[in-house]
Design a protein around this motif. Sequence first.
Motif, mmCIF file in Angstrom:
data_model
loop_
_atom_site.group_PDB
_atom_site.id
_atom_site.type_symbol
_atom_site.label_atom_id
_atom_site.label_comp_id
_atom_site.label_asym_id
_atom_site.label_seq_id
_atom_site.Cartn_x
_atom_site.Cartn_y
_atom_site.Cartn_z
ATOM 1 N N LEU A 85 12.278 -3.675 0.876
ATOM 2 C CA LEU A 85 11.537 -3.866 2.116
ATOM 3 C C LEU A 85 11.615 -5.329 2.553
ATOM 4 O O LEU A 85 11.407 -6.244 1.736
ATOM 5 N N ARG B 271 6.802 -7.618 5.721
ATOM 6 C CA ARG B 271 6.041 -6.738 6.604
ATOM 7 C C ARG B 271 6.823 -5.460 6.935
ATOM 8 O O ARG B 271 6.652 -4.852 7.990
ATOM 9 N N ARG C 149 0.845 -1.199 0.000
ATOM 10 C CA ARG C 149 0.000 0.000 0.000
ATOM 11 C C ARG C 149 0.877 1.245 0.000
ATOM 12 O O ARG C 149 1.939 1.280 0.632
ATOM 13 N N SER D 188 3.990 0.650 2.686
ATOM 14 C CA SER D 188 3.912 -0.371 3.730
ATOM 15 C C SER D 188 3.567 -1.715 3.103
ATOM 16 O O SER D 188 2.738 -1.797 2.182
ATOM 17 N N SER D 189 4.205 -2.748 3.594
ATOM 18 C CA SER D 189 3.999 -4.090 3.083
ATOM 19 C C SER D 189 3.521 -5.004 4.208
ATOM 20 O O SER D 189 4.062 -4.974 5.316
ATOM 21 N N THR D 190 2.499 -5.783 3.922
ATOM 22 C CA THR D 190 2.092 -6.861 4.833
ATOM 23 C C THR D 190 2.430 -8.214 4.219
ATOM 24 O O THR D 190 1.925 -9.253 4.663
ATOM 25 N N ARG E 156 8.276 -1.403 6.002
ATOM 26 C CA ARG E 156 7.721 -0.134 5.533
ATOM 27 C C ARG E 156 8.837 0.886 5.415
ATOM 28 O O ARG E 156 9.880 0.769 6.059
ATOM 29 N N THR E 157 8.594 1.869 4.591
ATOM 30 C CA THR E 157 9.536 2.975 4.445
ATOM 31 C C THR E 157 8.761 4.216 4.020
ATOM 32 O O THR E 157 7.628 4.121 3.537
ATOM 33 N N THR E 158 9.387 5.368 4.194
ATOM 34 C CA THR E 158 8.766 6.633 3.780
ATOM 35 C C THR E 158 9.744 7.400 2.914
ATOM 36 O O THR E 158 10.898 7.642 3.310
ATOM 37 N N GLU F 267 4.368 7.017 1.914
ATOM 38 C CA GLU F 267 4.536 5.962 2.918
ATOM 39 C C GLU F 267 4.215 4.620 2.257
ATOM 40 O O GLU F 267 3.077 4.379 1.850
#
Length: 684
Positions: free
Chosen positions: A183, A186, A87, A106-108, A188-190, A104
């Motif tokens: 990544l 799970r 996302r 983000s990975s799940t 995340r980075t910005t 932002e």
Amino acid sequence: MLQPLLHDLVGTVMAPTGALSGTDGQLRPAGVQGLFHADRRVLSQARLLVDDTEPEAVGHAHDGAGRTRFVSLARWLGDSGADPTVRLDRVRELTPYGMTESVEISSTASVPVNATVTVELACDFAAMDAVKTGRVTGFPVPAAAAGQGRLTWRSAGAHVIVTGQGAEARPGDEPRLTWKIDLPPRGRTTLSWRLVVQDPAGAFVVPAAGPPEWSPPRVDAADRRLTRLLDQALADLRSLRLATPDAPEDTFLGAGVPWFLTLFGRDSIWAARMLLPLGTALAGGTLRVLARRQGERLDPRSGEAPGKIMHELRRHAIVLGEDGRRVPAAYYGTIDATPLWISLLHDAWRWGLPEHEVEPLLPHLEAALGWLADHADPDRDGFLEYVDTSGHGLANQGWKDSGDSIRFHDGSLAEPPIALAEVQGYAHQAALHGAALLDAFGRPGADRWREYAATLAGRFRAAFWVDGAHGPFPALALDRDKRPVDALTSNIGHLLGTGLLTPEESAQVAGLLGGPGLAEGFGLRTMSALDAGFSPLSYHCGSIWPHDTAIVLAGLAREGFDAQAATLAEGLLAAAESFDYRLPELYGGDARHRVGRPVAYPAACRPQAWSAAAALTIVHAALGLHPDVPAGQATLRPLAGAPLGALTVGGLRVAGGEVEVSVAGDGTATVTGLPDGMRLIPGR
């Protein structure tokens, strides 16, 4: 050439800078999309890609003043399966001199995610009026390298610098910022980048200094739509605050995004007037900014005249339409801003604008009254009228200023000079308001202006009233031959509360305003559906403008026509739901039984100052508090039966002090916090 459409774009603003993008957050090199600063486009593209592919948008939301969040997905990354696992939240935040974006990611996913993220950029420095008329013919300016992760564009009037934190910057004809991301499961980075505008040519408007001139009121409403509308409106109004370089301490509201993010006499005055229940500071700033630019000489080209209040202020002369008409940067082509300025001064004084702020404006008041007497009525027939003698300005100079707005019942156009109905009401009220101020401050001339008002009322009664299918009503205007322009329009609603009408005439007007021809949409139509010129998507001949509806519902409420006022308030609240509680400049005038939600007007500005301020007018009408600080009294007259439900509002301001008004479900009202010694007079 056609004006670009706006209805499906998302605006983010922190004046004098505003961004318009798609609902996915992308700034594409098309139409009016881009980042604008003080009438110039300083970024014409900002397209976010992941592995050279646009993410798939799933939603967006405004997140306070000058901030919008866009959510998208990169479904080709991460785990396989029905649910997305990668996302992107693209958070756009504007400053008065630029923009920052945080992406932002983000990975799940249960597996690592590796990707290349790119922002493709472009800058064309197009002038706002060229964008508005679809006349942009130039090409993007090549970007130069400016150090690690930095790009720059230059023109004669501006310098734009983009910095991508941790990015590789590619200059040239196809500039871009690029990041490589890795990544873990799970993870995340910005990523972030920012744009700064430097304006060496000198700005004609600047950001307002300090916090807003009002504090957010405390609202407890049974109808939650009212709370949501007010919250969004106040956030938008905060982002529209502006000043001028010569007096940065005096704040006014820019009219709207994207075309009108500047000083507009009529719009800025009405917005400040609507916000008086939250304090007088904004009104004071608006009055002083306009007083400094009050007309001093006769100039047909700009429309300037001694004592006249200006229409708009721009960086340079602008083109008004496809015919190439140009008006000067300081343009005075308005018939109503001057009487409205007088009434704003009066109303601010009644709400508690300190005498030491009122007194320096009294010479400007006298000059404005002088304009009414000496220049507003060129043929001396006793009515305010306009005609564009330059051939380059606005053909119509009331608030309905489109070229086809003044029509007879049969649809034919009226020829200028034109005397508008509502402007006679404004002048009548301004004369009485001016007289009250002159008396209170020991200055001569009050009797002259009371006599002026009485004479105007008699002339209006004899010349403007016509017969229609539903009985007599005031005509929209008089044309050059002094014929009544017999269309039934919302303009007549602006006469309520001005004192121009008798009680019987007000009742007749209120009945027509509440009839199906005008009031069966989501608010008040600008023209009755029974007139030949009616079109629900006409700019001024059938559409609905929130500020227009709010002005009329306030007049209805003040004169005791509560049922009609409640109908209009409900229409605006229903419309607000459809527009995510950010009311646009205008929308379609279709009947509510024909469409389930209002149809967007495709070129409407959003946010728009007086549309946002309409939210407070709804609240004020429901509460019905009207102070007169100089007289030491206040009236309290809420809408009968509390048609908007129980409502309590704290943080209202009377003479600088906090006041709370509460209306119970049965319509019973109480007020606390009035200044010591102020008498409360029930309005019923």
